[in-house]
Design an enzyme around this catalytic site. Structure first.
Site: not given
Length: 320
Positions: A190, A233, A250, A252, A254, A296, A300
């Site tokens: 990254r 995301k 977002p 992801d 989960h 969310q 999450f």
DNA sequence: GATGGACCTCC
DNA sequence: GAGGTCCAT
């Protein structure tokens, strides 16, 4: 009288009453929206907002109790703290609305009352989520801390504890960072994302990123996709956590799992493609409305099992 | 559009 | 495998 003097008597604490505006401080700071808050042995949270050092404390398990706070080196900057924690946002009416829309989740929303979406400095948020891909929260925290300590400026608190606070680095400092250095500093593949994104950001007019707060969600989301390492995301994370786009959801693994299970069972077993990403996000927006991103975030926290439950049951056990 | 693999590193 | 993204089919 509560143990105001035991958690750190040297700090000139100020107090905010959360009885009408709940704040679940631990959940809010540990939901993986922000990665640089540290809790010391006294239970005090230390962090930074732009170049302001901040100390926060709240009795555990009392989201409707008092919040103790102070800023450094300039004291009493309440606006900074209030804005960051979004304490003017009324949650009670939201919980009612969400629970009405989705009774199966009413218990979860109540269990984590006061979990808030933060309003973060956009640059720090963008760079932090550049390293969130295929990563763990612990390692993200260390990666972001590395950036701050290596390239950021020290903030003076005037106390011997915490050892040091660092402001998040400037974009120009990051644009000039050494790739090998970042790779070694836990950023791995990254590392080039950080440098290239910083360089790209430098070419924009001053304040460009922050100004995305004033444009519609779709426009902000698309603008963020230009940056290397930013996909749907990560763009949604920045939109929600820093750019006031509360309808951003977002998705992801989960949230995808939860969304398919509860809202789109006919997609069960299918992999997360861009099309299904959008379908799940839309399902959240249909049910929870213009602040779907806040819903969310609570879900999450519950689904990812980031919290420690008071009883001995596994944190991964589902209650919904 | 959907699927497959690579990508740093730590636990 | 972990809170994805990118590039190639």
């Amino acid at each position: 009288m509560r143990q105001v003097t035991t958690h750190n008597s040297r700090i000139a604490w100020r107090r905010f009453d959360c009885s009408k505006s709940p704040l679940h401080l631990e959940a809010t700071l540990r939901t993986g929206q922000s990665f640089r808050w540290c809790r010391d042995a006294n239970g005090v949270w230390w962090g930074t907002i732009e170049s302001v050092g901040v100390a926060l404390w709240q009795p555990d398990g009392e989201p409707y109790g008092d919040l103790y706070w102070q800023t450094f080196p300039e004291p009493d900057l309440w606006e900074v703290v209030e804005d960051y924690l979004q304490l003017r946002t009324d949650l009670e009416s939201l919980y009612c609305r969400w629970s009405f829309a989705e009774p199966r989740l009413a218990e979860v929303f109540r269990a984590f009352a006061g979990l808030r979406v933060l309003r973060q400095p956009p640059e720090e948020c963008l760079f932090a989520f550049l390293c969130a891909t295929t990563n763990t929260v612990t390692k993200i925290e260390r990666s972001v801390r590395y950036l701050a300590e290596r390239y950021g400026a020290r903030i003076c608190t005037g106390l011997d504890k915490p050892a040091t606070l660092f402001a998040f680095p400037s974009v120009s400092a990051l644009s000039a960072a050494d790739e090998r250095d970042l790779r070694a500093g836990l950023w791995g593949y990254r590392a080039p994302f950080v440098i290239k994104t910083a360089q790209k950001l430098l070419q924009k007019p001053q304040g460009w990123l922050r100004a995305l707060r004033d444009v519609p969600y779709a426009e902000a989301h698309e603008a963020l996709l230009e940056f290397p390492g930013v996909g749907p995301k990560v763009a949604d994370c920045v939109c929600l956590f820093a750019l006031d786009k509360w309808e951003a959801v977002p998705v992801d693994r989960h949230i995808y799992r939860l969304g398919v299970r509860l809202f789109l069972p006919h997609f069960e077993g299918r992999s997360l493609t861009p099309r299904l990403y959008k379908a799940v996000a839309e399902a959240f927006r249909e049910r929870f409305g213009p602040m779907a991103g806040w819903a969310q975030q609570t879900l999450f926290y519950a689904e990812a099992g980031l919290y420690r439950r008071p009883d001995k049951e596994s944190s991964r056990q589902r209650r919904f």
